[in-house]
Design a protein around this motif. Structure first.
Motif, short mmCIF file in Angstrom:
data_model
loop_
_atom_site.label_atom_id
_atom_site.label_comp_id
_atom_site.label_asym_id
_atom_site.label_seq_id
_atom_site.Cartn_x
_atom_site.Cartn_y
_atom_site.Cartn_z
N PRO A 57 -1.59 -8.78 0.08
CA PRO A 57 -0.71 -9.80 -0.49
C PRO A 57 0.43 -9.17 -1.30
O PRO A 57 0.22 -8.19 -2.02
N ALA A 58 1.62 -9.75 -1.17
CA ALA A 58 2.80 -9.17 -1.81
C ALA A 58 2.66 -9.04 -3.31
O ALA A 58 3.17 -8.09 -3.91
N ASP A 59 1.93 -9.98 -3.94
CA ASP A 59 1.85 -9.96 -5.41
C ASP A 59 0.95 -8.87 -5.97
O ASP A 59 0.94 -8.63 -7.18
N VAL A 60 0.17 -8.17 -5.11
CA VAL A 60 -0.70 -7.10 -5.63
C VAL A 60 -0.40 -5.75 -4.99
O VAL A 60 -1.09 -4.78 -5.26
N ARG A 61 0.63 -5.69 -4.13
CA ARG A 61 0.92 -4.43 -3.46
C ARG A 61 1.27 -3.31 -4.44
O ARG A 61 0.94 -2.15 -4.22
N HIS A 62 1.92 -3.67 -5.55
CA HIS A 62 2.31 -2.64 -6.52
C HIS A 62 1.09 -2.08 -7.26
O HIS A 62 1.15 -0.98 -7.82
N ASN B 266 -1.01 -0.26 -4.16
CA ASN B 266 -0.20 0.86 -3.66
C ASN B 266 -0.23 0.99 -2.14
O ASN B 266 -0.20 2.10 -1.60
N LYS B 267 -0.32 -0.12 -1.45
CA LYS B 267 -0.16 -0.11 0.01
C LYS B 267 0.16 -1.52 0.46
O LYS B 267 -0.10 -2.49 -0.25
N ALA B 268 0.73 -1.61 1.66
CA ALA B 268 1.14 -2.92 2.18
C ALA B 268 0.16 -3.45 3.22
O ALA B 268 0.21 -4.62 3.57
N LYS B 269 -0.74 -2.58 3.73
CA LYS B 269 -1.60 -3.02 4.83
C LYS B 269 -2.88 -2.18 4.83
O LYS B 269 -2.87 -1.00 4.48
N ALA C 46 -9.84 5.06 -1.64
CA ALA C 46 -9.60 6.05 -2.68
C ALA C 46 -10.59 7.20 -2.58
O ALA C 46 -10.26 8.34 -2.88
N ILE C 47 -11.81 6.91 -2.15
CA ILE C 47 -12.80 7.97 -1.98
C ILE C 47 -12.34 8.93 -0.90
O ILE C 47 -12.41 10.15 -1.05
N ASP C 48 -11.83 8.37 0.21
CA ASP C 48 -11.32 9.23 1.28
C ASP C 48 -10.13 10.05 0.82
O ASP C 48 -10.00 11.22 1.16
N LEU C 49 -9.24 9.41 0.04
CA LEU C 49 -8.07 10.13 -0.45
C LEU C 49 -8.45 11.28 -1.37
O LEU C 49 -7.77 12.31 -1.43
N ALA C 50 -9.59 11.13 -2.08
CA ALA C 50 -10.04 12.19 -2.98
C ALA C 50 -10.73 13.31 -2.22
O ALA C 50 -11.00 14.37 -2.77
N GLY C 51 -10.99 13.10 -0.93
CA GLY C 51 -11.68 14.10 -0.14
C GLY C 51 -13.15 13.81 0.05
O GLY C 51 -13.91 14.66 0.47
#
Length: 548
Positions: free
Chosen positions: A26-31, A34-37, A83-88
């Protein structure tokens, strides 16, 4: 993109039959997110499995959206985000968590040292200005408090994922362990896995694997949902999926999820678990749901009204669900086949077979033996069956010392133990499977021997040898049931645990055991149910699929 299914956010690219999970943030929580999809390929899953995985993702993302809209900061690794994947991976995220805990401890020590220095009677040119020191320590404290708030928030999520202080200390993450120990679980976010950990602490159960396995399967099917969000429908879907699960012994499905295992079983026509086994898994799961209500993690037990329904069949089919012991003549065929079998690890396999035949011990108990577990007590060589180190026991009564049968000593058991030397286990070729058990590989070897050399009767299994020994004990003149239960490691109201065995018990066990002969021609074939684990807090089954 092409068509999209309702509510599950499954889409298919034009001209493709591969389903994808595709959902706009949703547009109101993208910020904040930190992602659009959110996107994930569901390649390789059946339609039912893809729908289940998509529902799991949708539920997790609903929680993220709700948290973002509540104006409360999202945890640094909310359950189900990438976020877990992004942390490795979870391991790297825990390392980061541990470093932050170390940072907080260092800031506290620095502030305390500064305050002590200012209060000291040292030279005026060395002691810092009190005003400067006050502002500096305030800054250190502010940074520490900010880190501690984040750690406290994240600790709840790590605990909900089943990460206990003991687990972290074993991984040398001591600072993280201290933080998680100091911060209670978030009761609004705790998952079924988290409730399981609380139950293990409260019940002090010694054999927890039987509970861990169905909880693991449940969270593979539905995701790590907060337990308060689990409904009766989730439990019903799990029960139906459990009835399709094939036997998973031997690690042949290691690394596969429940959905993938079922899909493979359906594609290859694999037979499902015995009804008694799948029913046992379901009862264990219901025990954890009952505890969740008892400890007020939830306000209702959504599993209480769901009954496990085994497949109905003819009497002959039901009979196959039972096990039976070996006839003495079949025992001879079994051992003759073992002696002539071209095994790679022949000596280990034959000695395991001998021990299973002449000791009455459970297979996993034998698989966990080391050379140090052959001890002398009351003048008798004994097997010391315990739960120390990485060993597991079924219950308190299964922790015991069992005299070694004279036949095993005659065959050279002491020499076999000496040859093992300082190996971790007597049976060094056995490795832990995905459930942490050592017996799986030996079970495959012995099952193949039985099928190839004795009979393909599905009621004959390696465990039949334990029950055959139990029957042999009954044939001994002057048979004492309580002594037999001590040998077998069965529960008895007057026999709380083998830890307290003294000279008298060892002597009477040795006398009974020495006269037991599983090859005794008087012994007749008997049937037995698969040995049921003792389920703490077993619930009464209620009629109906879902009541209320």
């Amino acid at each position: 993109m092409g068509r999209q299914t309702a509510r599950t956010y499954i889409k298919y690219r034009k001209g493709s039959k591969v389903p994808e999970y595709d959902r706009d943030v949703p547009a109101d929580v993208r910020h904040i997110v930190n992602k659009a999809k959110w996107k994930k390929s569901l390649r390789g899953l059946s339609l039912d499995a893809a729908n289940a995985e998509a529902r799991r993702l949708a539920s997790e993302h609903d929680q993220i959206i709700a948290a973002a809209r509540s104006k409360t900061p999202l945890p640094s690794h909310p359950l189900g985000t990438d976020a877990i994947d992004l942390a490795g991976g979870i391991g790297d995220l825990l390392q980061w968590f541990n470093r932050r805990a170390i940072d907080a401890a260092w800031l506290r020590q620095e502030a305390e040292s500064m305050r002590e220095f200012v209060a000291s009677d040292g030279p005026s040119d060395e002691v810092p200005d009190p005003d400067w020191a006050a502002s500096h320590t305030a800054a250190l404290d502010a940074e520490r408090h900010q880190i501690n708030r984040q750690l406290a928030r994240d600790a709840a999520h790590f605990r909900a994922l089943g990460k206990t202080p003991d687990d972290l200390r074993k991984s040398r993450l001591h600072a993280a362990a201290d933080v998680i120990e100091a911060n209670p679980r978030d009761r609004d976010e705790i998952t079924l896995g988290g409730v399981l950990e609380e139950w293990k602490t409260a019940s002090k159960a010694s054999a927890t694997e039987q509970y861990e396995y169905p909880v693991k399967l449940f969270e593979e099917l539905h995701g790590a949902l907060p337990v308060k969000d689990i409904t009766a429908v989730h439990v019903l879907e799990f029960r139906n999926a459990l009835m399709k699960m094939p036997p998973a012994s031997g690690g042949k499905f290691d690394g596969m999820t429940m959905q993938q295992i079922i899909q493979k079983a359906e594609a290859e026509g694999l037979k499902p678990l015995m009804a008694s086994t799948s029913s046992k898994h379901f009862r264990c799961l219901k025990t954890i749901f009952a505890f969740a209500l008892e400890d007020l993690f939830v306000t209702a037990d959504v599993a209480a009204g769901i009954r496990f329904r085994g497949a109905k069949g003819k009497h002959a089919e039901a009979k196959k669900q039972k096990r039976r012991t070996f006839h003495p003549n079949e025992m001879k065929k079994l051992f003759a086949g073992a002696e002539n079998h071209k095994w790679r690890d022949a000596e280990e396999n034959i000695w395991f077979l001998r021990l299973l035949t002449w000791s009455g011990a459970r297979p996993e108990e034998l698989a966990q033996l080391s050379s140090d577990d052959l001890v002398k007590s009351a003048g008798h060589l004994c097997l010391d069956i315990h739960d120390l180190g990485e060993n597991h026991s079924k219950n308190e009564s299964s922790i015991r010392r069992v005299p070694v049968h004279p036949e095993l000593l005659r065959l050279g058991f002491e020499d076999f133990v000496k040859a093992a030397g300082n190996q971790t286990y007597l049976f060094s070729t056995l490795k832990r499977d995905g459930r942490g058990r050592l017996y799986s590989a030996m079970q495959r070897r012995l099952s193949a021997l039985i099928d190839g050399k004795v009979s393909k009767d599905p009621r004959l299994v390696p465990y039949s040898l334990r029950h055959g020994f139990k029957d042999a004990l009954r044939l001994v003149p002057g048979y004492d049931r309580e002594v037999a239960e001590m040998i077998m490691g069965h529960s008895n109201p007057r026999h709380q645990t083998g830890r307290g065995y003294g000279t008298e018990q060892i002597v009477v066990m040795a006398e009974l055991l020495a006269k037991a002969d599983p090859f005794d021609k008087r012994r007749v074939v008997s049937e037995f149910e698969e040995e049921e684990e003792q389920i703490a807090g077993t619930l009464d089954d209620l009629d109906g699929e879902v009541e209320g």
